[in-house]
Design a protein around this motif. Structure first.
Motif, PDB file in Angstrom:
ATOM      1  N   PRO A  20       0.782  -1.298  -0.100  1.00  0.00           N
ATOM      2  CA  PRO A  20      -0.094  -0.073  -0.116  1.00  0.00           C
ATOM      3  C   PRO A  20       0.785   1.204   0.029  1.00  0.00           C
ATOM      4  N   VAL A  21       0.451   2.366  -0.834  1.00  0.00           N
ATOM      5  CA  VAL A  21       1.250   3.557  -0.939  1.00  0.00           C
ATOM      6  C   VAL A  21      -0.140   4.497  -0.908  1.00  0.00           C
ATOM      7  N   ASP A  22       0.373   5.641  -0.766  1.00  0.00           N
ATOM      8  CA  ASP A  22      -0.448   6.839  -0.640  1.00  0.00           C
ATOM      9  C   ASP A  22      -1.069   7.242  -2.123  1.00  0.00           C
ATOM     10  N   SER A  23      -2.268   7.280  -2.112  1.00  0.00           N
ATOM     11  CA  SER A  23      -3.076   7.675  -3.565  1.00  0.00           C
ATOM     12  C   SER A  23      -2.224   9.072  -3.833  1.00  0.00           C
ATOM     13  N   GLU A  24      -1.853   9.990  -3.106  1.00  0.00           N
ATOM     14  CA  GLU A  24      -1.381  11.308  -3.451  1.00  0.00           C
ATOM     15  C   GLU A  24       0.156  11.252  -3.501  1.00  0.00           C
ATOM     16  N   ASP A  25       0.943  10.243  -3.524  1.00  0.00           N
ATOM     17  CA  ASP A  25       2.265   9.874  -3.554  1.00  0.00           C
ATOM     18  C   ASP A  25       2.483  10.107  -5.277  1.00  0.00           C
ATOM     19  N   THR A  26       3.653  10.937  -5.632  1.00  0.00           N
ATOM     20  CA  THR A  26       4.024  10.775  -6.841  1.00  0.00           C
ATOM     21  C   THR A  26       4.653   9.208  -6.966  1.00  0.00           C
ATOM     22  N   VAL A  27       5.161   9.047  -8.343  1.00  0.00           N
ATOM     23  CA  VAL A  27       5.638   7.638  -8.646  1.00  0.00           C
ATOM     24  C   VAL A  27       6.910   7.461  -7.915  1.00  0.00           C
ATOM     25  N   GLU A  28       7.659   8.474  -7.949  1.00  0.00           N
ATOM     26  CA  GLU A  28       8.942   8.674  -7.173  1.00  0.00           C
ATOM     27  C   GLU A  28       8.992   8.439  -5.693  1.00  0.00           C
ATOM     28  N   GLU A  29       7.918   9.084  -5.180  1.00  0.00           N
ATOM     29  CA  GLU A  29       7.703   8.652  -3.541  1.00  0.00           C
ATOM     30  C   GLU A  29       7.389   7.207  -3.473  1.00  0.00           C
ATOM     31  N   ALA A  30       6.320   6.697  -4.186  1.00  0.00           N
ATOM     32  CA  ALA A  30       5.810   5.544  -4.164  1.00  0.00           C
ATOM     33  C   ALA A  30       6.959   4.438  -4.421  1.00  0.00           C
ATOM     34  N   ALA A  31       7.831   4.622  -5.315  1.00  0.00           N
ATOM     35  CA  ALA A  31       8.989   3.600  -5.827  1.00  0.00           C
ATOM     36  C   ALA A  31       9.720   3.658  -4.624  1.00  0.00           C
ATOM     37  N   ASN A  32      10.163   4.790  -3.802  1.00  0.00           N
ATOM     38  CA  ASN A  32      11.062   4.762  -2.633  1.00  0.00           C
ATOM     39  C   ASN A  32      10.347   4.081  -1.599  1.00  0.00           C
ATOM     40  N   LYS A  33       9.194   4.240  -1.332  1.00  0.00           N
ATOM     41  CA  LYS A  33       8.506   3.358  -0.323  1.00  0.00           C
ATOM     42  C   LYS A  33       8.613   2.040  -0.424  1.00  0.00           C
ATOM     43  N   ILE A  34       8.178   1.528  -1.673  1.00  0.00           N
ATOM     44  CA  ILE A  34       8.101   0.257  -2.135  1.00  0.00           C
ATOM     45  C   ILE A  34       9.359  -0.431  -1.975  1.00  0.00           C
ATOM     46  N   SER A  35      10.550   0.250  -2.356  1.00  0.00           N
ATOM     47  CA  SER A  35      12.011  -0.032  -2.144  1.00  0.00           C
ATOM     48  C   SER A  35      12.488  -0.441  -0.477  1.00  0.00           C
ATOM     49  N   HIS A  36      11.917   0.186   0.269  1.00  0.00           N
ATOM     50  CA  HIS A  36      11.995  -0.097   1.636  1.00  0.00           C
ATOM     51  C   HIS A  36      11.341  -1.248   2.204  1.00  0.00           C
ATOM     52  N   ILE A  37      10.165  -1.595   1.495  1.00  0.00           N
ATOM     53  CA  ILE A  37       9.483  -2.675   1.845  1.00  0.00           C
ATOM     54  C   ILE A  37      10.121  -4.093   1.220  1.00  0.00           C
ATOM     55  N   ASP A  39      13.220  -4.519   0.549  1.00  0.00           N
ATOM     56  CA  ASP A  39      14.881  -4.274   0.747  1.00  0.00           C
ATOM     57  C   ASP A  39      15.163  -5.480   1.475  1.00  0.00           C
ATOM     58  N   SER A  40      14.405  -6.005   2.370  1.00  0.00           N
ATOM     59  CA  SER A  40      15.101  -7.326   2.970  1.00  0.00           C
ATOM     60  C   SER A  40      15.433  -8.572   2.134  1.00  0.00           C
ATOM     61  N   ARG A  41      14.585  -8.482   1.010  1.00  0.00           N
ATOM     62  CA  ARG A  41      14.990  -9.669  -0.072  1.00  0.00           C
ATOM     63  C   ARG A  41      15.774  -8.971  -1.073  1.00  0.00           C
ATOM     64  N   VAL A  42      15.986  -8.024  -1.514  1.00  0.00           N
ATOM     65  CA  VAL A  42      16.522  -7.474  -2.734  1.00  0.00           C
ATOM     66  C   VAL A  42      17.794  -6.828  -2.219  1.00  0.00           C
ATOM     67  N   HIS A  43      18.125  -6.217  -1.054  1.00  0.00           N
ATOM     68  CA  HIS A  43      19.207  -5.416  -0.657  1.00  0.00           C
ATOM     69  C   HIS A  43      19.302  -4.270  -1.954  1.00  0.00           C
ATOM     70  N   ILE A  44      18.476  -3.364  -1.738  1.00  0.00           N
ATOM     71  CA  ILE A  44      18.528  -2.167  -2.664  1.00  0.00           C
ATOM     72  C   ILE A  44      19.465  -1.216  -2.431  1.00  0.00           C
ATOM     73  N   ASP A  45      20.114  -0.468  -3.256  1.00  0.00           N
ATOM     74  CA  ASP A  45      20.913   0.542  -3.048  1.00  0.00           C
ATOM     75  C   ASP A  45      19.985   1.776  -2.952  1.00  0.00           C
ATOM     76  N   HIS A  46      19.846   2.196  -1.680  1.00  0.00           N
ATOM     77  CA  HIS A  46      19.073   3.533  -1.708  1.00  0.00           C
ATOM     78  C   HIS A  46      19.385   4.892  -2.169  1.00  0.00           C
ATOM     79  N   ASP A  47      20.761   4.959  -2.679  1.00  0.00           N
ATOM     80  CA  ASP A  47      21.308   5.977  -2.858  1.00  0.00           C
ATOM     81  C   ASP A  47      21.211   6.057  -4.521  1.00  0.00           C
TER      82      ASP A  47
END
Length: 112
Positions: A20-37, A39-47
């Motif tokens: 679940p993301v927020d309906s008012e999130d931009t695609v960039e904001e949603a992608a960042n939220k998703i990446s943190h969720i 991350d435990s499986r994929v080990h994403i480079d947040h930089d």
């Protein structure tokens, strides 16, 4: 503002996740939220900046999620600027409206 669920898969992940993301999130904001969720499986480079792929195309990062997509759409996240391979994601049942059991009948419970 309302919860806006998306079925997402990070490009290097084998498993889609309902996030679940927020309906008012931009695609960039949603992608960042998703990446943190995931991350435990994929080990994403947040930089590194991320982008969202829908039906084989990059969704503009400044567009609102609720304007670009419908709830529970299947999207994929990747690092910005990566090439989208031909047919990327099309093997996933969500691209062709198949259920997981239709796509993988070998996992169905045996009939007696």
């Amino acid at each position: 503002m309302a919860e806006f669920p998306l079925l997402v898969r990070f490009r290097t992940d084998d498993y889609p996740t309902l996030v679940p993301v927020d309906s008012e999130d931009t695609v960039e904001e949603a992608a960042n939220k998703i990446s943190h969720i995931v991350d435990s499986r994929v080990h994403i480079d947040h930089d590194r900046p991320l982008e969202m792929i829908y039906e084989g195309d990059v969704v503009p990062s400044d567009e609102r999620v609720s304007e670009a997509l419908e709830p529970v759409e299947y999207v994929e996240i990747q690092y910005e600027g990566e090439e989208i391979p031909e047919g990327f994601g099309e093997s996933h049942p969500a691209w062709n409206d198949e259920s997981m059991l239709e796509a993988h009948p070998e996992h169905a419970k045996p009939q007696e």
